[in-house]
Design a protein around this motif. Structure first.
Motif, PDB file in Angstrom:
ATOM      1  N   LEU A   8      30.157  38.277  39.694  1.00  0.00           N
ATOM      2  CA  LEU A   8      30.388  39.184  40.902  1.00  0.00           C
ATOM      3  C   LEU A   8      31.369  38.262  41.547  1.00  0.00           C
ATOM      4  CD1 LEU A   8      26.779  40.092  42.416  1.00  0.00           C
ATOM      5  CD2 LEU A   8      28.014  41.069  40.713  1.00  0.00           C
ATOM      6  N   ARG A   9      32.472  39.043  42.036  1.00  0.00           N
ATOM      7  CA  ARG A   9      33.540  38.476  42.833  1.00  0.00           C
ATOM      8  C   ARG A   9      34.064  39.113  43.960  1.00  0.00           C
ATOM      9  NH1 ARG A   9      35.022  38.383  37.303  1.00  0.00           N
ATOM     10  NH2 ARG A   9      35.131  36.379  36.333  1.00  0.00           N
ATOM     11  N   GLY A  10      33.953  38.795  45.008  1.00  0.00           N
ATOM     12  CA  GLY A  10      34.640  39.538  46.168  1.00  0.00           C
ATOM     13  C   GLY A  10      34.778  38.483  47.579  1.00  0.00           C
ATOM     14  N   VAL A  11      35.143  39.221  48.713  1.00  0.00           N
ATOM     15  CA  VAL A  11      34.943  38.759  49.861  1.00  0.00           C
ATOM     16  C   VAL A  11      33.840  38.287  50.604  1.00  0.00           C
ATOM     17  CG1 VAL A  11      35.675  39.197  52.231  1.00  0.00           C
ATOM     18  CG2 VAL A  11      37.434  39.543  50.512  1.00  0.00           C
ATOM     19  N   ALA A  12      33.477  37.077  50.950  1.00  0.00           N
ATOM     20  CA  ALA A  12      32.228  36.894  51.989  1.00  0.00           C
ATOM     21  C   ALA A  12      32.552  36.694  53.276  1.00  0.00           C
ATOM     22  CB  ALA A  12      31.565  35.615  51.465  1.00  0.00           C
ATOM     23  N   ALA A  13      31.639  37.447  53.953  1.00  0.00           N
ATOM     24  CA  ALA A  13      31.830  37.334  55.478  1.00  0.00           C
ATOM     25  C   ALA A  13      30.779  36.486  56.028  1.00  0.00           C
ATOM     26  CB  ALA A  13      31.359  38.698  56.027  1.00  0.00           C
ATOM     27  N   PRO A  14      31.368  35.606  57.143  1.00  0.00           N
ATOM     28  CA  PRO A  14      30.203  34.606  57.697  1.00  0.00           C
ATOM     29  C   PRO A  14      29.476  35.231  58.607  1.00  0.00           C
ATOM     30  CG  PRO A  14      32.630  34.350  58.676  1.00  0.00           C
ATOM     31  CD  PRO A  14      32.610  35.452  57.795  1.00  0.00           C
ATOM     32  N   LEU A  15      28.031  34.944  58.734  1.00  0.00           N
ATOM     33  CA  LEU A  15      27.254  35.643  59.851  1.00  0.00           C
ATOM     34  C   LEU A  15      26.566  34.339  60.269  1.00  0.00           C
ATOM     35  CD1 LEU A  15      25.897  39.031  58.692  1.00  0.00           C
ATOM     36  CD2 LEU A  15      27.770  38.571  60.676  1.00  0.00           C
ATOM     37  N   PRO A  69      32.843  43.411  53.031  1.00  0.00           N
ATOM     38  CA  PRO A  69      32.334  42.268  52.429  1.00  0.00           C
ATOM     39  C   PRO A  69      31.466  42.555  51.129  1.00  0.00           C
ATOM     40  CG  PRO A  69      31.226  42.327  54.390  1.00  0.00           C
ATOM     41  CD  PRO A  69      31.977  43.392  54.361  1.00  0.00           C
ATOM     42  N   ALA A  70      31.699  41.941  50.028  1.00  0.00           N
ATOM     43  CA  ALA A  70      30.907  41.965  48.846  1.00  0.00           C
ATOM     44  C   ALA A  70      29.632  41.038  49.136  1.00  0.00           C
ATOM     45  CB  ALA A  70      31.478  41.698  47.665  1.00  0.00           C
ATOM     46  N   PHE A  71      29.692  39.883  50.143  1.00  0.00           N
ATOM     47  CA  PHE A  71      28.776  39.084  50.151  1.00  0.00           C
ATOM     48  C   PHE A  71      28.808  38.729  51.661  1.00  0.00           C
ATOM     49  CE2 PHE A  71      31.181  37.528  46.373  1.00  0.00           C
ATOM     50  CZ  PHE A  71      30.284  38.388  45.387  1.00  0.00           C
ATOM     51  N   LEU A  72      27.334  38.304  52.113  1.00  0.00           N
ATOM     52  CA  LEU A  72      27.316  37.848  53.239  1.00  0.00           C
ATOM     53  C   LEU A  72      26.912  36.137  53.239  1.00  0.00           C
ATOM     54  CD1 LEU A  72      25.550  40.774  55.280  1.00  0.00           C
ATOM     55  CD2 LEU A  72      27.891  40.160  55.156  1.00  0.00           C
ATOM     56  N   VAL A  73      27.447  35.150  53.951  1.00  0.00           N
ATOM     57  CA  VAL A  73      26.758  33.935  54.239  1.00  0.00           C
ATOM     58  C   VAL A  73      26.243  34.045  55.539  1.00  0.00           C
ATOM     59  CG1 VAL A  73      27.477  31.553  53.842  1.00  0.00           C
ATOM     60  CG2 VAL A  73      28.589  33.356  52.595  1.00  0.00           C
ATOM     61  N   GLU A 141      37.148  34.367  49.534  1.00  0.00           N
ATOM     62  CA  GLU A 141      36.461  34.851  48.378  1.00  0.00           C
ATOM     63  C   GLU A 141      35.629  33.841  47.411  1.00  0.00           C
ATOM     64  OE1 GLU A 141      39.235  36.677  45.796  1.00  0.00           O
ATOM     65  OE2 GLU A 141      40.154  37.991  47.397  1.00  0.00           O
ATOM     66  N   LEU A 142      34.565  34.520  47.223  1.00  0.00           N
ATOM     67  CA  LEU A 142      33.304  33.588  45.991  1.00  0.00           C
ATOM     68  C   LEU A 142      33.282  34.458  44.937  1.00  0.00           C
ATOM     69  CD1 LEU A 142      30.679  32.970  48.898  1.00  0.00           C
ATOM     70  CD2 LEU A 142      32.556  31.666  48.354  1.00  0.00           C
ATOM     71  N   GLU A 143      32.795  33.685  43.998  1.00  0.00           N
ATOM     72  CA  GLU A 143      32.434  34.068  42.829  1.00  0.00           C
ATOM     73  C   GLU A 143      30.860  33.753  42.384  1.00  0.00           C
ATOM     74  OE1 GLU A 143      34.690  34.079  39.086  1.00  0.00           O
ATOM     75  OE2 GLU A 143      33.575  32.709  38.528  1.00  0.00           O
ATOM     76  N   ILE A 144      29.843  34.693  42.130  1.00  0.00           N
ATOM     77  CA  ILE A 144      28.575  34.622  41.951  1.00  0.00           C
ATOM     78  C   ILE A 144      28.440  34.909  40.244  1.00  0.00           C
ATOM     79  CG2 ILE A 144      26.307  34.897  42.357  1.00  0.00           C
ATOM     80  CD1 ILE A 144      27.142  35.628  45.275  1.00  0.00           C
ATOM     81  N   ASP A 145      27.798  33.949  39.529  1.00  0.00           N
ATOM     82  CA  ASP A 145      27.647  33.944  38.260  1.00  0.00           C
ATOM     83  C   ASP A 145      26.216  33.668  38.029  1.00  0.00           C
ATOM     84  OD1 ASP A 145      27.035  33.710  35.644  1.00  0.00           O
ATOM     85  OD2 ASP A 145      28.837  32.433  35.075  1.00  0.00           O
ATOM     86  N   VAL A 151      27.117  29.642  42.270  1.00  0.00           N
ATOM     87  CA  VAL A 151      28.093  30.221  43.360  1.00  0.00           C
ATOM     88  C   VAL A 151      29.235  29.397  43.270  1.00  0.00           C
ATOM     89  CG1 VAL A 151      28.496  30.656  45.983  1.00  0.00           C
ATOM     90  CG2 VAL A 151      26.309  31.042  44.853  1.00  0.00           C
ATOM     91  N   ARG A 152      30.383  29.978  43.062  1.00  0.00           N
ATOM     92  CA  ARG A 152      31.870  29.329  42.996  1.00  0.00           C
ATOM     93  C   ARG A 152      32.519  29.687  44.091  1.00  0.00           C
ATOM     94  NH1 ARG A 152      31.617  31.140  36.943  1.00  0.00           N
ATOM     95  NH2 ARG A 152      29.989  29.872  36.203  1.00  0.00           N
ATOM     96  N   ALA A 153      33.337  28.485  44.779  1.00  0.00           N
ATOM     97  CA  ALA A 153      34.434  28.916  45.658  1.00  0.00           C
ATOM     98  C   ALA A 153      35.661  28.120  45.504  1.00  0.00           C
ATOM     99  CB  ALA A 153      33.691  28.520  47.181  1.00  0.00           C
ATOM    100  N   GLY A 154      36.686  28.526  45.102  1.00  0.00           N
ATOM    101  CA  GLY A 154      37.892  28.046  44.518  1.00  0.00           C
ATOM    102  C   GLY A 154      37.638  27.141  43.190  1.00  0.00           C
ATOM    103  N   ASP A 155      38.252  26.106  42.997  1.00  0.00           N
ATOM    104  CA  ASP A 155      38.255  25.400  41.830  1.00  0.00           C
ATOM    105  C   ASP A 155      37.250  24.241  42.034  1.00  0.00           C
ATOM    106  OD1 ASP A 155      40.072  27.209  40.498  1.00  0.00           O
ATOM    107  OD2 ASP A 155      41.919  26.057  41.117  1.00  0.00           O
ATOM    108  N   ASP A 156      37.007  23.922  43.341  1.00  0.00           N
ATOM    109  CA  ASP A 156      36.191  22.761  43.627  1.00  0.00           C
ATOM    110  C   ASP A 156      34.927  22.923  44.016  1.00  0.00           C
ATOM    111  OD1 ASP A 156      37.494  23.981  45.849  1.00  0.00           O
ATOM    112  OD2 ASP A 156      37.546  22.131  46.980  1.00  0.00           O
ATOM    113  N   VAL A 157      34.386  23.966  44.390  1.00  0.00           N
ATOM    114  CA  VAL A 157      33.077  23.997  44.684  1.00  0.00           C
ATOM    115  C   VAL A 157      32.085  24.703  43.731  1.00  0.00           C
ATOM    116  CG1 VAL A 157      31.549  25.150  46.633  1.00  0.00           C
ATOM    117  CG2 VAL A 157      33.746  23.992  47.195  1.00  0.00           C
TER     118      VAL A 157
END
Length: 221
Positions: A8-15, A69-73, A141-145, A151-157
């Motif tokens: 899953l890939r998409g925008v994550a909103a902070p809560l 958002p596709a995701f909530l944090v 944007e985040l990616e969830i495999d 959970v992946r954020a960019g190339d470093d997380v």
């Protein structure tokens, strides 16, 4: 949002709130329905709108790029409070596919996973790092495999998460609890047949008792 069956890939909103309860997620006035339609309108209603119904410009879901958002944090104990399956349905209708938080209300967690809404638990330090990251429009944007549990954020997380094999399979295949159960229908049918063969006196027992009670009532009337 883009997705495959397992990524899953998409925008994550902070809560970044602790103890966001189910009444805040789906206020009680939106529970007076006979179906699930339109619950997305009630999602976080008192946070999204003021008393006159106007959008609150300072709430994140009223701001670009977090409006859909596709995701909530979120903060800890997300979904605490009463058992309110409408909260899960509203989140899904709004387009939310997954939530990332340190902890969840127990009943909300069961409702979410049974309906195919992915809840990910990460340590508080990792959630705080993600909250800071997705609060910026250029890194939201985040990616969830799902199968890899990452959970992946960019190339470093890269943050790993755990979930049961059953729940992982349900999310990957887009199944709710009913769909997952129906996959086992042949096994259920075989069990029922064997159970009736072993204990035939139990078949239709309730109906037979009811019939006897009705007959007795007629005879004594």
């Amino acid at each position: 949002m883009t997705s495959s069956s397992t990524v899953l890939r998409g925008v994550a909103a902070p809560l970044p709130y602790s103890n966001l309860d189910t009444d805040q997620i789906m206020p009680k006035q939106f529970l007076r329905i006979i179906d699930k339609a339109g619950l997305d309108r009630g999602l976080f209603y008192d946070l999204r709108f003021d008393a006159s119904g106007a959008p609150r410009p300072d709430f994140v879901l009223n701001q670009a790029p977090w409006r859909q958002p596709a995701f909530l944090v979120a903060g800890p104990n997300f979904g605490c409070g009463s058992s309110r399956e409408h909260a899960v349905w509203g989140l899904q209708q709004f387009g939310v596919r997954a939530i990332i938080a340190p902890s969840y209300g127990e009943i909300f967690h069961a409702n979410a996973m049974n309906n195919g809404l992915l809840l990910i638990r990460l340590p508080d330090a990792q959630v705080q790092a993600l909250l800071g990251r997705v609060a910026r429009p250029d890194t939201c944007e985040l990616e969830i495999d799902v199968l890899a549990g990452q959970v992946r954020a960019g190339d470093d997380v890269r943050y790993d998460f755990a979930m049961s094999a059953r729940q992982r399979g349900m999310v990957a295949e887009g199944l709710d609890m009913i769909g997952a159960t129906l996959r086992q229908l042949p096994e259920i049918t075989r069990f029922e047949a064997a159970h009736r063969q072993r204990q035939p006196w139990l078949q239709d027992a309730a109906a037979r008792v009811r019939a006897r009670l009705d007959q007795t009532a007629k005879e004594t009337a």
